[in-house]
Design a protein around this motif. Structure first.
Motif, mmCIF file in Angstrom:
data_model
loop_
_atom_site.group_PDB
_atom_site.id
_atom_site.type_symbol
_atom_site.label_atom_id
_atom_site.label_comp_id
_atom_site.label_asym_id
_atom_site.label_seq_id
_atom_site.Cartn_x
_atom_site.Cartn_y
_atom_site.Cartn_z
ATOM 1 N N ASP A 172 0.847 -1.192 0.000
ATOM 2 C CA ASP A 172 0.000 0.000 0.000
ATOM 3 C C ASP A 172 0.886 1.245 0.000
ATOM 4 O O ASP A 172 1.472 1.593 1.017
ATOM 5 C CB ASP A 172 -0.914 -0.012 1.233
ATOM 6 N N GLU A 173 1.003 1.873 -1.144
ATOM 7 C CA GLU A 173 1.849 3.055 -1.320
ATOM 8 C C GLU A 173 3.221 2.854 -0.678
ATOM 9 O O GLU A 173 3.614 3.601 0.209
ATOM 10 C CB GLU A 173 1.167 4.285 -0.719
ATOM 11 N N PRO A 174 3.942 1.847 -1.148
ATOM 12 C CA PRO A 174 5.228 1.531 -0.515
ATOM 13 C C PRO A 174 6.255 2.634 -0.707
ATOM 14 O O PRO A 174 7.202 2.735 0.053
ATOM 15 C CB PRO A 174 5.671 0.250 -1.219
ATOM 16 N N THR A 175 6.039 3.480 -1.724
ATOM 17 C CA THR A 175 7.019 4.537 -1.978
ATOM 18 C C THR A 175 6.419 5.893 -1.646
ATOM 19 O O THR A 175 6.967 6.932 -1.971
ATOM 20 C CB THR A 175 7.452 4.521 -3.453
ATOM 21 N N GLY A 176 5.271 5.852 -0.969
ATOM 22 C CA GLY A 176 4.481 7.056 -0.719
ATOM 23 C C GLY A 176 5.235 8.206 -0.101
ATOM 24 O O GLY A 176 5.065 9.347 -0.505
ATOM 25 N N ASN A 177 6.072 7.895 0.885
ATOM 26 C CA ASN A 177 6.791 9.031 1.467
ATOM 27 C C ASN A 177 8.307 8.858 1.341
ATOM 28 O O ASN A 177 9.051 9.080 2.275
ATOM 29 C CB ASN A 177 6.365 9.277 2.923
ATOM 30 N N THR A 180 12.190 10.499 -4.828
ATOM 31 C CA THR A 180 12.096 9.836 -6.129
ATOM 32 C C THR A 180 13.146 8.745 -6.294
ATOM 33 O O THR A 180 12.859 7.647 -6.755
ATOM 34 C CB THR A 180 12.292 10.862 -7.272
ATOM 35 N N HIS A 181 14.354 9.075 -5.877
ATOM 36 C CA HIS A 181 15.445 8.126 -6.050
ATOM 37 C C HIS A 181 15.190 6.839 -5.260
ATOM 38 O O HIS A 181 15.251 5.730 -5.801
ATOM 39 C CB HIS A 181 16.757 8.781 -5.603
ATOM 40 N N ILE A 186 13.208 1.080 -4.516
ATOM 41 C CA ILE A 186 12.266 0.149 -3.893
ATOM 42 C C ILE A 186 11.443 -0.561 -4.963
ATOM 43 O O ILE A 186 11.228 -1.779 -4.920
ATOM 44 C CB ILE A 186 11.319 0.918 -2.936
ATOM 45 N N PHE A 187 11.005 0.226 -5.944
ATOM 46 C CA PHE A 187 10.203 -0.349 -7.016
ATOM 47 C C PHE A 187 11.000 -1.406 -7.777
ATOM 48 O O PHE A 187 10.522 -2.512 -8.036
ATOM 49 C CB PHE A 187 9.747 0.769 -7.957
#
Ligand SMILES: Nc1ncnc2c1ncn2[C@@H]1O[C@H](COP(=O)(O)OP(=O)(O)OP(=O)(O)O)[C@@H](O)[C@H]1O
Ligand SMILES: [Mg+2]
Lengths: 244, 408
Positions: A172-177, A180-181, A186-187
């Motif tokens: 659930d929004e693993p990169t939300g906070n 960008t880098h 993570i993605f």
């Protein structure tokens, strides 16, 4: 396995059913995800993404409709079975990292095994350390979460979600906070595990750049699926369908 | 280590301050309960020992003589009888040898000593004192009142013309060991005022007893009191002090003789002891209650603070039962730690108390009797209370909706 990994059929979800403030969140979701699929779940805030993820993760039951996970109808299962099914088939990555603050990185990764299989063995420990090394945290295994950066914490969370090698990871929004880098890192990490181990991922994201890099994009608007595109169509359409 | 232990211990370690708070609470609770119980038990045992040290637990006497109406009313007539109570004369217990033998066989009875006792006078020179003559078999009677330990001069020997008297009577008569005194009774035909040698002086711890009790040989008393071959009383000790009255009633019903237990004779003391027991029990109850509420309230707050973690653990596959056991275990661990510290603390408190609080003459108030059973019981109760106190928070933790917890 034959058939889809999971299958939702006319799933509805309301909160406060039977009270005066009944909130209808999901209005009949039909969705099927195959093993090894790498799917983005997008949609405006309040559209029901987290709710859908919680239903799929067996954290709460739907108000109506049918949900089959690994070929088993979940509505009829008793609490005990639900817990077992969740432990054996689903890993979670939450937006706010949600690591256990009192446990070190490696202890967090060991926790699902401790719950499902009992006392930790030396083999378990080595495996967890290898997993942390795999996400780039070889030198951080004994750190407490608060001593780690946001990106590092999310890496621990991914290692934890993968520790029992579940067929499905819900993020659930693993990169939300994350910046960008870190978000890209993570993605890429999730993508790598998807390709290496065939783990299916269902990732809620608000970032069109990242959504575009998935195999499939499911779009949720006001509790209904408003779009469902696979690979080829994505590259061109993603930007316009993204709701922020 | 299994999941529940790992998580419970880590949570306790993480919440150091709260953990310390409830461990201290449990320790103080356990310490107070052990301290009060030991103190009261010790004081009571001491009081009873003093009171019953020179006293039979049950005294058997002949059944009271009652007057019965002699006239039966004729048909159609009504009789208004006036029945006067009879004066009770000194009598022997029927078949006292058989009764004494039976008592000795009765379970729960310790020592049995048949005696002959009655009123008389002790005379020496111009002094004449009213006394209670007690004819005993010294070996048997010693097991009842332990007179050998209470001799302050001479020996407890009452054979052939010997007599043992109390310290105060000796002073009144101006008699010392080896002196001769005379004994006199009002019984008809009694061998009046023979001379006896004072073989020993005792101190029963009570001035009244020291002034009136005069021990003579069994046969001597029989002849002095005109009860040849008889015994006016059987003194008995019992194994369970507070079972004396029940046993006395049971025996009275079975044998038809009159049985008086110390509990009836000292009913005020027994009432005081019971009141004390109830007070102590109430104090204990309240202490336990307060400790339980303390543990429970801290754990309730704890569960609220840990909602997120509980949600994560549930998402990772921990069942409701596992979560519940984590918190129950925390309650138990706190209780075990508390009872360990509390036991040490109470021993220290008792030690200091006995050092500080002393009798007027500087001697210890009572012997410190640390009962292992008490410590074990206190620990078991503490763990039960810890589990009970943790039950409500543990349930609410188990019922927590993981989806809601994770949204936060
Ligand atoms: N326990 C609840 N009781 C009542 N309403 C709820 C509850 N949980 C969620 N909702 C409502 O359900 C709707 C969908 O919430 P959800 O969190 O699924 O949206 P979302 O798509 O994840 O949004 P975001 O992108 O902001 O995370 C919202 O309107 C929310 O207020
Ligand atoms: Mg959400």
């Amino acid at each position: 396995m034959d058939g889809p990994l999971l299958e939702l059929d006319a799933i509805r979800k309301s909160y406060g059913t039977g009270t005066e403030v009944e909130t209808r969140v999901l209005h009949g979701i039909d969705l099927s995800i195959r093993a090894g699929e790498f799917t983005a779940l997008v949609g405006p805030s309040g559209s029901g993404k987290t709710t859908l993820l919680n239903l799929i993760g067996l954290l709460e039951p739907p108000t109506s409709g049918s949900y089959r996970l690994l070929g088993r109808e979940t509505a009829a299962l008793p609490e005990q079975e639900i817990t077992l099914l969740r432990a054996s088939s689903i890993g979670f990555v939450f937006q706010f990292h949600h690591l256990l603050p009192a446990f070190t990185a490696v202890e967090n990764v060991l926790m699902p095994g401790l719950i499902a299989r009992g006392p930790v063995t030396a083999v378990d420990r080595r495996r967890a350390q290898a997993l942390l090394a795999d996400v780039g945290l070889a030198d951080r295994v004994d750190f407490l979460p608060r001593k780690l950066s946001g990106g590092q914490q999310q890496r621990v969370a991914i290692a934890r979600a993968l520790s029992l090698a579940p067929p499905l990871v819900l993020a659930d929004e693993p990169t939300g906070n994350l910046d960008t880098h870190s978000a890209d890192d993570i993605f890429a990490l999730m993508r790598r595990f998807n390709e290496q181990a065939g783990t299916a991922f269902l990732i809620v994201t608000h970032d069109p750049r990242l959504a575009r890099r998935c195999d499939r994009i499911v779009q949720l608007v006001d509790g209904l699926i408003a779009g469902d595109r696979t690979n080829e169509a994505i590259a061109t359409a993603a930007d316009s369908t993204m709701a922020r | 280590m299994p999941f529940e232990w790992v998580v419970a211990l880590r949570f306790l370690r993480e919440g150091r301050f709260q953990t310390a708070l409830i461990v201290v609470g449990a320790s103080v609770g356990v310490a107070v309960v052990i301290f009060i119980t030991t103190l009261v038990t010790g004081l009571q045992a001491n009081t009873i020992k003093r009171v019953l040290g020179a006293q039979a637990h049950i005294v058997v006497t002949p059944r009271q003589e009652v007057s019965r109406p002699q006239l039966a009313p004729a048909a159609g007539e009504t009789l208004l009888p006036r029945i006067e109570a009879r004066a009770q004369r000194l009598r022997s217990i029927d078949q006292w040898q058989a009764l004494a033998a039976e008592l000795e066989r009765t379970p729960g009875i310790g020592a049995v000593s048949p005696i002959v006792s009655g009123a008389g006078f002790a005379l020496r020179g111009d002094a004449s004192k009213a006394v209670n003559l007690i004819g005993v078999d010294p070996a048997r009677h010693d097991r009842i009142i332990h007179l050998t330990d209470k001799m302050i001069a001479g020996r407890f020997a009452v054979q052939a013309g010997d007599v043992v008297i109390g310290r105060d009577l000796a002073a009144d008569l101006g008699a010392a060991v080896g002196d001769r005194i005379r004994l006199q009774t009002a019984q008809q035909g009694a061998a009046v005022s023979d001379a006896y040698t004072v073989a020993g002086l005792f101190d029963l711890g009570s001035r009244a007893a020291n002034r009136t009790s005069v021990f003579v040989g069994f046969r001597t008393a029989q002849s002095l009191l005109d009860l040849p071959g008889g015994a006016s009383e059987i003194d008995v000790t019992v194994d369970r002090l507070f079972g004396a009255e029940a046993l006395a009633q049971d025996l009275a019903a079975r044998t038809g003789q009159s049985f008086d237990s110390w509990m009836k004779t000292f009913d005020q003391l027994v009432a005081a002891i019971h009141a004390q027991d109830i007070t102590t029990a109430l104090i204990r109850l309240f202490v336990i209650l307060i400790v339980a509420l303390g543990i429970a309230s801290v754990l309730v707050v704890w569960v609220v603070q840990k909602r997120r973690e509980i949600g994560i653990l549930r998402a990772m596959g921990a069942s409701r039962g596992k979560i519940q056991r984590v918190f129950l275990l925390q309650g138990a661990i706190v209780a075990i730690a508390g009872s360990t510290i509390g036991s040490l603390l109470s021993s220290l408190m008792l030690f200091v108390f006995l050092k500080v609080a002393r009798n007027a003459d500087g001697s210890q108030i009572f012997d410190l009797d640390l009962s292992p059973t008490l410590y074990v019981t206190a620990a078991l109760v503490a763990v039960a209370v810890g589990l009970l106190a943790a039950a409500v928070p543990a349930r609410s933790a188990a019922r927590l909706d993981p989806a809601q917890a994770i949204r936060m």
